[in-house]
Design an enzyme around this catalytic site. Structure first.
Site, PDB file in Angstrom:
ATOM      1  N   HIS A 183      -0.698 -15.476  66.935  1.00  0.00           N
ATOM      2  CA  HIS A 183       0.046 -16.734  66.998  1.00  0.00           C
ATOM      3  C   HIS A 183       1.493 -16.588  66.566  1.00  0.00           C
ATOM      4  O   HIS A 183       2.383 -17.182  67.164  1.00  0.00           O
ATOM      5  CB  HIS A 183      -0.642 -17.784  66.122  1.00  0.00           C
ATOM      6  CG  HIS A 183      -1.723 -18.485  66.856  1.00  0.00           C
ATOM      7  ND1 HIS A 183      -2.885 -18.892  66.270  1.00  0.00           N
ATOM      8  CD2 HIS A 183      -1.809 -18.836  68.143  1.00  0.00           C
ATOM      9  CE1 HIS A 183      -3.646 -19.469  67.170  1.00  0.00           C
ATOM     10  NE2 HIS A 183      -3.016 -19.447  68.322  1.00  0.00           N
ATOM     11  N   ARG A 290      -3.462 -16.854  88.588  1.00  0.00           N
ATOM     12  CA  ARG A 290      -4.764 -16.348  88.118  1.00  0.00           C
ATOM     13  C   ARG A 290      -5.723 -17.536  88.033  1.00  0.00           C
ATOM     14  O   ARG A 290      -5.817 -18.196  87.001  1.00  0.00           O
ATOM     15  CB  ARG A 290      -4.630 -15.675  86.754  1.00  0.00           C
ATOM     16  CG  ARG A 290      -3.915 -14.331  86.777  1.00  0.00           C
ATOM     17  CD  ARG A 290      -3.981 -13.651  85.418  1.00  0.00           C
ATOM     18  NE  ARG A 290      -3.718 -12.230  85.480  1.00  0.00           N
ATOM     19  CZ  ARG A 290      -2.530 -11.665  85.222  1.00  0.00           C
ATOM     20  NH1 ARG A 290      -1.507 -12.414  84.884  1.00  0.00           N
ATOM     21  NH2 ARG A 290      -2.384 -10.356  85.302  1.00  0.00           N
ATOM     22  N   ARG A 325      -4.841 -16.313  93.664  1.00  0.00           N
ATOM     23  CA  ARG A 325      -5.865 -15.260  93.700  1.00  0.00           C
ATOM     24  C   ARG A 325      -7.212 -15.925  93.486  1.00  0.00           C
ATOM     25  O   ARG A 325      -7.395 -16.693  92.540  1.00  0.00           O
ATOM     26  CB  ARG A 325      -5.604 -14.245  92.595  1.00  0.00           C
ATOM     27  CG  ARG A 325      -6.726 -13.215  92.504  1.00  0.00           C
ATOM     28  CD  ARG A 325      -6.399 -12.120  91.540  1.00  0.00           C
ATOM     29  NE  ARG A 325      -6.503 -12.542  90.157  1.00  0.00           N
ATOM     30  CZ  ARG A 325      -6.182 -11.758  89.122  1.00  0.00           C
ATOM     31  NH1 ARG A 325      -5.707 -10.547  89.336  1.00  0.00           N
ATOM     32  NH2 ARG A 325      -6.308 -12.177  87.895  1.00  0.00           N
ATOM     33  N   GLU A 424      -5.763  -2.715  94.123  1.00  0.00           N
ATOM     34  CA  GLU A 424      -5.982  -2.302  92.733  1.00  0.00           C
ATOM     35  C   GLU A 424      -7.122  -1.304  92.601  1.00  0.00           C
ATOM     36  O   GLU A 424      -7.554  -0.989  91.498  1.00  0.00           O
ATOM     37  CB  GLU A 424      -6.172  -3.517  91.811  1.00  0.00           C
ATOM     38  CG  GLU A 424      -7.115  -4.576  92.300  1.00  0.00           C
ATOM     39  CD  GLU A 424      -7.137  -5.834  91.430  1.00  0.00           C
ATOM     40  OE1 GLU A 424      -6.541  -5.852  90.351  1.00  0.00           O
ATOM     41  OE2 GLU A 424      -7.777  -6.811  91.863  1.00  0.00           O
ATOM     42  N   ASN A 447      -2.143  -3.036  86.944  1.00  0.00           N
ATOM     43  CA  ASN A 447      -2.934  -3.016  85.699  1.00  0.00           C
ATOM     44  C   ASN A 447      -4.296  -2.370  85.958  1.00  0.00           C
ATOM     45  O   ASN A 447      -4.735  -1.485  85.224  1.00  0.00           O
ATOM     46  CB  ASN A 447      -3.154  -4.431  85.150  1.00  0.00           C
ATOM     47  CG  ASN A 447      -1.858  -5.190  84.974  1.00  0.00           C
ATOM     48  OD1 ASN A 447      -0.794  -4.595  84.968  1.00  0.00           O
ATOM     49  ND2 ASN A 447      -1.937  -6.504  84.845  1.00  0.00           N
ATOM     50  N   CYS A 495       2.087  -7.419  91.427  1.00  0.00           N
ATOM     51  CA  CYS A 495       1.914  -8.445  90.392  1.00  0.00           C
ATOM     52  C   CYS A 495       1.363  -7.862  89.096  1.00  0.00           C
ATOM     53  O   CYS A 495       1.061  -8.602  88.167  1.00  0.00           O
ATOM     54  CB  CYS A 495       1.044  -9.585  90.901  1.00  0.00           C
ATOM     55  SG  CYS A 495      -0.569  -9.044  91.453  1.00  0.00           S
TER      56      CYS A 495
HETATM   57  C1  PEP Z   1      -3.684  -6.174  87.993  1.00  0.00           C
HETATM   58  O1  PEP Z   1      -4.812  -5.655  87.924  1.00  0.00           O
HETATM   59  O2  PEP Z   1      -2.615  -5.515  88.056  1.00  0.00           O
HETATM   60  C2  PEP Z   1      -3.541  -7.642  87.966  1.00  0.00           C
HETATM   61  C3  PEP Z   1      -2.382  -8.220  88.160  1.00  0.00           C
HETATM   62  O3  PEP Z   1      -4.655  -8.362  87.723  1.00  0.00           O
HETATM   63  P1  PEP Z   1      -5.305  -8.595  86.288  1.00  0.00           P
HETATM   64  O4  PEP Z   1      -4.352  -8.071  85.255  1.00  0.00           O
HETATM   65  O5  PEP Z   1      -5.530 -10.060  86.202  1.00  0.00           O
HETATM   66  O6  PEP Z   1      -6.571  -7.792  86.402  1.00  0.00           O
HETATM   67 MG    MG Z   2      -6.601  -6.812  88.329  1.00  0.00          MG
END
Ligand code: PEP
Ligand code: MG
Length: 563
Positions: A183, A290, A325, A424, A447, A495
């Protein structure tokens, strides 16, 4: 003069001032076993302490959602019943009963593997501190007597501490505890107060007489700087201030390189508040909505109408392209109202599009809601975690069914709504050429792509050093996907967090990425970055990077670029 290098700069900036060390109040319980005749009095005392705490919190809640959540913590029947049970059955006084409840609950939360829950244990501690204060009759505010510019140094800071602060004099925070999602970090960022968190044993290093420079840009704390260092930092702080003003003045300008290559700067969002922030920060669209937040913050699967309202509100707020998404749960994201089977490898298991294709009714509810909202603006659909052309086609077939139903019911929607996929998985990279023929767009989710390509769990601290999106395998994958998309005339976006990485941006621009989507607060600096780049030089850089075989060689090139 002493310099301490740190790792967790929670909120950017450079500030200086005297150390103000927060002295912990003695909130230890006065522990006593009580007689039968005292029990009723102790219960009354405890209930009054809760009532007073709730009243205090409700006043604070007018200005902050965190305190609204704290009201719920204070009114939690489990808290009330557990403490009363300890008073009644175990003959403990209210202070001891409360202390025991907090200790057991906090120990339980902190032992869990979930960072969110671990950090929420801070809420329980904070609220019970207030209840304990009320039980003990302590009402003091440790920040009352500050009358000069200071940097607050504390073991940890809770929302109620920040609520007690007068920001006329407080320039920054340094805490021994807390992570970047704690926080204090969230508050500091939203108030734009520079902060460094997680500096172990820092209170042992300083006294109230010390002068500090908090450099949350260079991740350093300087104790008692000499005059030359102080002057150097006054200059740096001024430069940073001017740079921020310059960045903000560019809101509304396109992200165009010096030699004319324009890309789109979008924001990633998870709530309507995020969409509002995206507008305020000059995002040119939403590159990743998201949608799972709608599901995770609910007590049941959200209805078509609930989702329609959320998507419609979002598109009417942003009034620009918005990529939604479809539900991306499973892996580490669970729903309180739906029982997932235990899996050996949840990240390789039943998640994202796999769930949607299996739970067709749930998927259709979402697709119908998105389609209906598409009548109000440029909404696009993106499927997560795709590994094959078949999956993409199966998802689109269900979308067609939904369109057919809406047509029959004369409900308006955008019949040519675009559908794309997140790239991904390694499979999607290797089949990018085949997928590009089918989809309207790609968005690279670095990610997950990094974790799946490198076989490194993105949430496992033990191997976090190996999780690196600058690995040549990840960079070549990104390059290949952009090439495949462009070969078939498709827009390629990104993204994942990598899209806002200062070091990565020149290379990604050079690879030809069309759309960069990131947390709204990063948009202004990405825009500034891109407007100062030369696309041709970036292309050369990208070509050189893609043939490097180690992370070290890649970093050497990127660090030298533009020097
Ligand atoms: C990703 O996997 O890069 C992504 C943007 O989705 P998340 O982080 O929500 O899995
Ligand atoms: Mg992802």
């Amino acid at each position: 003069m002493k310099t301490i290098s740190v790792t967790k700069a929670a909120s950017k900036g450079i500030v200086m001032g005297k150390a103000f060390i927060v002295v912990q109040q003695n909130l230890e319980a006065d522990k006593r076993l009580i007689r039968e005749s005292e029990k009723e009095v102790e219960i009354k005392k405890f209930e009054k302490a809760i009532k007073d705490t709730v009243a205090d919190l409700k006043i604070l809640a007018k200005d902050s959602d965190i305190f609204a959540a704290h009201v719920d913590v204070a009114e939690d029947p489990d808290l009330h019943d557990s403490v009363v049970q300890r008073i009644t059955d175990e003959s403990k006084n209210a202070q001891l009963a409360l202390q025991e409840y907090v200790d057991t609950t906090v120990t339980l939360f902190e032992s869990l593997d979930d960072e969110y829950l671990r950090e929420r244990s801070a809420d329980i501690k904070d609220v019970s501190k207030r209840i304990m204060c009320n039980l003990k009759g302590i009402k003091s505010n440790p920040f009352e007597n500050i009358n000069q510019e200071v940097i607050v140094v504390a073991e940890d800071l809770a929302p109620s501490d920040t609520a007690n602060m007068d920001f006329k004099y407080i320039r920054g925070f340094i805490t021994e505890g807390g992570g970047v999602t704690s926080h204090v970090a969230i508050m500091a960022r939203s108030m734009e107060i520079p902060a460094i968190v997680g500096v172990a044993n820092f209170k042992e290093e300083v006294t109230n007489d010390d002068y500090l420079i908090l450099d949350a840009l260079g991740a350093k704390i300087i104790i008692n700087p000499d005059e030359a260092t102080k002057q150097e930092y006054i200059k740096k702080a001024q430069e940073y201030k001017e740079m921020k003003e310059k960045l903000e003045s560019m809101n509304g300008l396109p992200a165009t390189s010096k030699d004319g290559r324009t890309v789109e700067l979008f924001a990633n969002v998870g709530s309507i508040t995020d969409v509002e922030n995206a507008v305020a920060r000059g995002a040119e669209g939403i590159g990743l909505f998201r949608s799972e937040f709608l599901y995770m913050e609910n007590t049941k699967f959200p209805t078509e109408q609930e989702q329609f309202t959320a998507y419609k509100t979002a598109i009417e707020t942003i009034k620009k392209p918005m990529i939604i998404r479809t539900l991306d749960i499973g892996g580490d994201k669970e729903l309180s109202y739906y029982k997932f089977d235990q899996e050996e490898n949840p990240f390789l298991g039943w998640r994202a599009i796999r769930i949607s294709l299996d739970l067709k009714d749930v998927f259709k509810t979402q697709l119908r809601a998105i389609l209906r909202a598409s009548a109000f603006g440029d909404i696009r659909i993106m499927y997560p975690m795709i590994i094959s052309v078949e999956e993409f086609k199966a998802a689109n077939e269900i979308l067609e069914e939904c369109k057919q139903e809406l047509r029959q019911d004369c409900i308006p929607f955008n019949a040519s709504i675009q559908t794309g996929i997140m790239i991904e998985t390694p499979a999607a990279v290797l089949c990018a050429d085949d997928l590009a023929k089918e989809v309207d767009f790609f968005s690279i989710g670095t990610n997950d792509l990094t974790q799946y390509l490198l076989a490194v769990d993105r949430g496992n601290q033990k191997i976090s050093k190996m999780y690196n999106s600058f690995h040549p395998a990840v960079l070549r994958a990104i390059n290949k996907v952009i090439e495949a998309g462009h070969k078939h005339g498709k827009i390629v976006g990104m993204c994942g967090e990598f899209a806002s990485d200062e070091k990565a941006i020149p290379m990604l621009l050079g690879m030809g990425l069309d759309e960069f989507s990131m947390t709204a607060t990063e948009v202004a600096s990405a825009r500034y970055n891109i407007r100062n780049l030369n696309y041709k030089e970036c292309q050369k850089l990208a070509n050189e990077v893609c043939i490097k075989g180690t992370i070290a060689e890649v970093m050497e090139l990127l660090n030298d670029f533009g020097k």
